[in-house]
Design a protein around this motif. Structure first.
Motif, short mmCIF file in Angstrom:
data_model
loop_
_atom_site.label_atom_id
_atom_site.label_comp_id
_atom_site.label_asym_id
_atom_site.label_seq_id
_atom_site.Cartn_x
_atom_site.Cartn_y
_atom_site.Cartn_z
N ALA A 152 60.73 68.92 21.38
CA ALA A 152 60.64 70.39 21.23
C ALA A 152 61.38 70.96 22.30
N ASN A 153 62.18 72.03 21.89
CA ASN A 153 62.67 72.89 22.87
C ASN A 153 63.27 74.24 22.11
N GLN A 154 63.07 75.44 22.18
CA GLN A 154 63.50 76.65 21.58
C GLN A 154 64.71 76.69 21.50
N LYS A 155 65.70 76.27 22.48
CA LYS A 155 66.95 76.28 22.57
C LYS A 155 67.66 75.60 21.60
N GLY A 156 68.61 75.96 20.87
CA GLY A 156 69.54 75.12 19.97
C GLY A 156 70.38 74.08 20.66
N GLY A 157 70.90 73.05 20.10
CA GLY A 157 72.00 72.16 20.56
C GLY A 157 71.60 71.56 21.90
N VAL A 158 70.31 71.27 22.00
CA VAL A 158 70.10 70.40 23.22
C VAL A 158 69.72 68.98 22.73
N LEU B 38 64.08 64.96 28.79
CA LEU B 38 65.15 63.85 28.55
C LEU B 38 66.35 64.76 28.76
N LEU B 39 67.07 64.27 29.68
CA LEU B 39 68.30 64.84 29.93
C LEU B 39 69.47 64.19 29.00
N THR B 40 70.04 65.20 28.37
CA THR B 40 71.06 64.76 27.35
C THR B 40 72.38 65.34 27.54
N MET B 41 73.49 64.82 26.67
CA MET B 41 74.65 65.29 26.76
C MET B 41 75.45 65.31 28.27
N GLN C 253 63.60 58.04 32.90
CA GLN C 253 64.70 57.26 33.81
C GLN C 253 66.10 57.31 32.88
N THR C 254 65.67 57.22 31.62
CA THR C 254 66.97 56.91 30.66
C THR C 254 67.56 58.39 30.56
N ILE C 255 68.82 58.55 30.87
CA ILE C 255 69.75 59.68 30.53
C ILE C 255 70.71 59.34 29.24
N ILE C 256 70.72 60.52 28.42
CA ILE C 256 71.46 60.19 27.43
C ILE C 256 73.26 60.85 27.64
N GLN C 257 73.94 59.91 27.54
CA GLN C 257 75.28 60.28 27.97
C GLN C 257 75.99 60.96 26.83
N ARG C 258 77.04 61.88 27.11
CA ARG C 258 77.81 62.46 26.00
C ARG C 258 78.46 61.13 25.27
N ASN C 259 78.69 60.95 23.92
CA ASN C 259 79.22 59.98 23.23
C ASN C 259 79.77 60.35 22.11
N VAL C 260 81.05 60.20 21.82
CA VAL C 260 81.62 60.48 20.54
C VAL C 260 80.99 60.01 19.19
N ARG C 261 80.57 58.48 19.27
CA ARG C 261 80.04 57.92 18.27
C ARG C 261 78.63 58.64 17.86
N LEU C 262 78.03 58.93 18.84
CA LEU C 262 76.62 59.73 18.79
C LEU C 262 76.80 60.85 17.89
N VAL D 227 54.69 65.56 23.83
CA VAL D 227 55.86 66.15 23.68
C VAL D 227 57.04 65.71 24.80
N ILE D 228 58.34 65.51 23.77
CA ILE D 228 59.43 65.16 24.88
C ILE D 228 60.18 66.47 24.57
N ILE D 229 60.75 66.77 25.84
CA ILE D 229 61.61 68.13 26.05
C ILE D 229 63.19 67.59 26.28
N PRO D 230 64.04 67.65 25.49
CA PRO D 230 65.29 67.39 25.61
C PRO D 230 65.94 68.76 26.42
N ILE D 231 66.78 68.24 27.52
CA ILE D 231 67.33 69.26 28.44
C ILE D 231 68.81 68.88 28.46
N GLN D 232 69.64 69.72 27.90
CA GLN D 232 71.07 69.33 28.11
C GLN D 232 71.87 69.59 29.56
N CYS D 233 72.38 68.74 29.77
CA CYS D 233 72.96 68.66 31.35
C CYS D 233 74.22 69.83 31.34
N GLU D 234 73.87 70.99 31.08
CA GLU D 234 74.83 72.01 31.09
C GLU D 234 74.46 73.29 31.73
#
Length: 255
Positions: free
Chosen positions: A8-14, A182-185, A210-219, A144-151
């Motif tokens: 969950a995160n009320q922001k879109g695109g995270v 979870l840090l994403t992008m 500890q895992t960070i999700i990197q920006r990835n074209v294939r993803l 709950v997992i909260i994705p947070i984009q690195c922006e």
């Protein structure tokens, strides 16, 4: 007994849906039995796993309003060990329809709790809002997992979400835990990305995966083929990030 995790995160695109689909697929590959519930009217998690959303007859809408059982609504996916309760655009109407219902925040919980004996993990992909759909997901979930984009605006709105989680803990679901942030992008070349990582880790230390999700074209390509990153390109950075996240979650639960 299985574990129900809302994403969950009320922001879109995270990266909520990307995380829901690829974490489900990664847990499946690691031989866990997974059910993904698409609780977002955009139905991207459903199409991202190859479901033809135009032709969904039974899905999360019927499950939440109790006009069909969860079992009737489950579809097998092409991802090993992963089933899904898909979404349909009809889900948009559920917020209005639930308003007058008694115990409206508990509709999803009542419909799915018994499934914990059939699955190791039940993941709920939440809508980008803090409305009744997300409340239902948080009330039904163990964590709950909260994705947070690195922006730039990463932490904006996070306080609101954490307050919502606190009020759900207080009123509807005292056992709700934060599984992790979870840090994403993440793009290691950008100073901003690195600053966001530092900031989030400084503020929330142990709560951050500890895992960070990197920006990835294939993803970003995988959903247009209706496949998880595991099916689409298992050798990609995106696949290895999500496999690491799945291992981290499994390890945490086993400790």
């Amino acid at each position: 007994m299985g574990k129900i995790i809302a994403i969950a995160n009320q922001k879109g695109g995270v990266g909520k849906t990307t995380t829901s689909v690829n974490l489900a697929a990664s847990l499946g590959v690691l031989e866990k039995k997974v059910l993904l519930i698409d609780a977002d009217p955009q139905a991207n998690a459903s199409s991202g796993l190859g479901v033809d959303v135009e032709n969904v007859e039974l899905g999360s809408y019927q499950v939440i309003e109790h006009s069909a059982s969860a079992e009737e609504s489950i579809i097998k996916t092409s991802a090993p060990n992963v089933d899904i309760i898909p979404a349909h655009i009809d889900l948009v109407a559920i917020e209005i329809e639930l308003v007058d219902k008694e115990e409206r925040e508990y509709m999803l919980k009542k419909a799915i709790t018994h499934l914990k004996s059939s699955y190791d993990y039940i993941l709920i992909d939440c809508a980008p809002s803090l409305g009744l759909l997300t409340l239902n997901a948080l009330t039904a979930a163990d964590s709950v997992i909260i994705p947070i984009q690195c922006e730039y605006f990463a932490l904006e709105g996070l306080g609101k979400l954490l307050n919502t989680i606190k009020s759900v803990q207080r009123i509807h679901n005292a056992n709700l835990d934060i599984e992790g942030m979870l840090l994403t992008m993440y793009d290691s070349r950008l100073r901003l990305s690195n600053q966001v990582v530092e900031e989030v880790q400084k503020h929330f230390s142990d709560m951050v995966f500890q895992t960070i999700i990197q920006r990835n074209v294939r993803l970003s390509e995988a959903p247009s083929y209706g496949e998880s990153i595991i099916n689409y390109d298992v050798s990609s950075k995106g696949a290895s990030n999500y496999l690491n996240l799945a291992k981290e979650i499994i390890k945490k639960q086993e400790n």
